[in-house]
Design an enzyme around this catalytic site. Structure first.
Site, mmCIF file in Angstrom:
data_model
loop_
_atom_site.group_PDB
_atom_site.id
_atom_site.type_symbol
_atom_site.label_atom_id
_atom_site.label_comp_id
_atom_site.label_asym_id
_atom_site.label_seq_id
_atom_site.Cartn_x
_atom_site.Cartn_y
_atom_site.Cartn_z
ATOM 1 N NE ARG A 34 5.468 71.401 -19.454
ATOM 2 C CZ ARG A 34 6.352 70.568 -19.981
ATOM 3 N NH1 ARG A 34 5.952 69.449 -20.560
ATOM 4 N NH2 ARG A 34 7.626 70.850 -19.957
ATOM 5 C CG LEU A 35 4.076 73.030 -27.116
ATOM 6 C CD1 LEU A 35 4.358 73.832 -28.380
ATOM 7 C CD2 LEU A 35 3.601 71.627 -27.481
ATOM 8 C CG ASP A 36 8.196 68.148 -23.730
ATOM 9 O OD1 ASP A 36 7.547 68.438 -22.704
ATOM 10 O OD2 ASP A 36 8.241 67.001 -24.208
ATOM 11 N NE ARG A 37 15.829 74.895 -22.698
ATOM 12 C CZ ARG A 37 17.007 74.924 -22.091
ATOM 13 N NH1 ARG A 37 17.334 73.964 -21.237
ATOM 14 N NH2 ARG A 37 17.855 75.912 -22.317
#
Length: 204
Positions: free
Chosen positions: A42-45
């Site tokens: 994932r990557l932060d928003r």
């Protein structure tokens, strides 16, 4: 045949297959791919950059298990005047496994205007001379907000973060935010050792 893609994730999208309230990274793909692909990690928003997608769970195993020590490269802009001492502290702090840090430049908020979060841009630009540090960080862990917490621990506050590479695969400079392409055979072979790519997926 398994599928493998890289996406230039734009800021503002949630890394998830689906969400009832917020737009996710799956909106960057056509409907047929949305059903089969999933994001690897994932990557932060509010983080942009390289995000991989596949329908092959072995890629998740290869890249996400801590014992694999797959290095991720990030570029950041942070409020504060971080120096070489801070870089050494980043490499040795207890918040992560051993990391590598590079100081690229010192700049200002005024010169960093395109990278400021839209919702805070007007507020931050009231003090255009406020110092900003531009740097790169290489880590092998992927805990939530890890880069931001590491920078905070040495006196900085990250307002822009971009992932440039996962292991040997770099974000394609020809891609713009929201664009994607299949991984090349060379990229996939570099990510997946011969025992797991089986020779039949490298050209997918």
């Amino acid at each position: 045949m398994a599928q493998y893609y890289m996406l230039y994730k734009p800021r503002g999208l949630l890394t998830a297959k689906r969400d009832a309230r917020r737009e996710t990274v799956m909106s960057c793909f056509p409907e047929a791919l949305r059903e089969t692909l999933h994001p690897v990690g994932r990557l932060d928003r509010d983080t942009e950059g390289l995000l991989l997608f596949t329908d092959d769970g072995m890629l998740d195993v290869r890249l996400l298990r801590p014992e694999q020590h797959v290095e991720k490269e990030y570029e950041y802009r942070a409020f504060g005047l971080l120096d070489e001492t801070a870089m050494r502290q980043l490499e040795g702090q207890p918040l992560s496994l051993p990391a590598r840090a590079q100081l690229l430049a010192h700049t200002s908020i005024g010169e960093s205007a395109p990278y400021l979060p839209e919702r805070f841009r007007e507020k931050y630009l009231k003090n255009p001379a406020r110092p900003v540090t531009l740097g790169r960080l290489w880590i092998t862990e992927g805990r939530k907000h890890q880069v931001k917490l590491m920078i905070k621990a040495v006196g900085g506050h990250v307002f822009y973060l971009k992932r440039l590479a996962i292991g040997p695969v770099r974000l394609d400079e020809a891609l713009r935010p929201g664009e994607y392409r299949p991984l090349t055979a060379e990229e996939l072979a570099a990510l997946m050792p011969p025992a797991t790519n089986g020779g039949g997926t490298a050209g997918a």
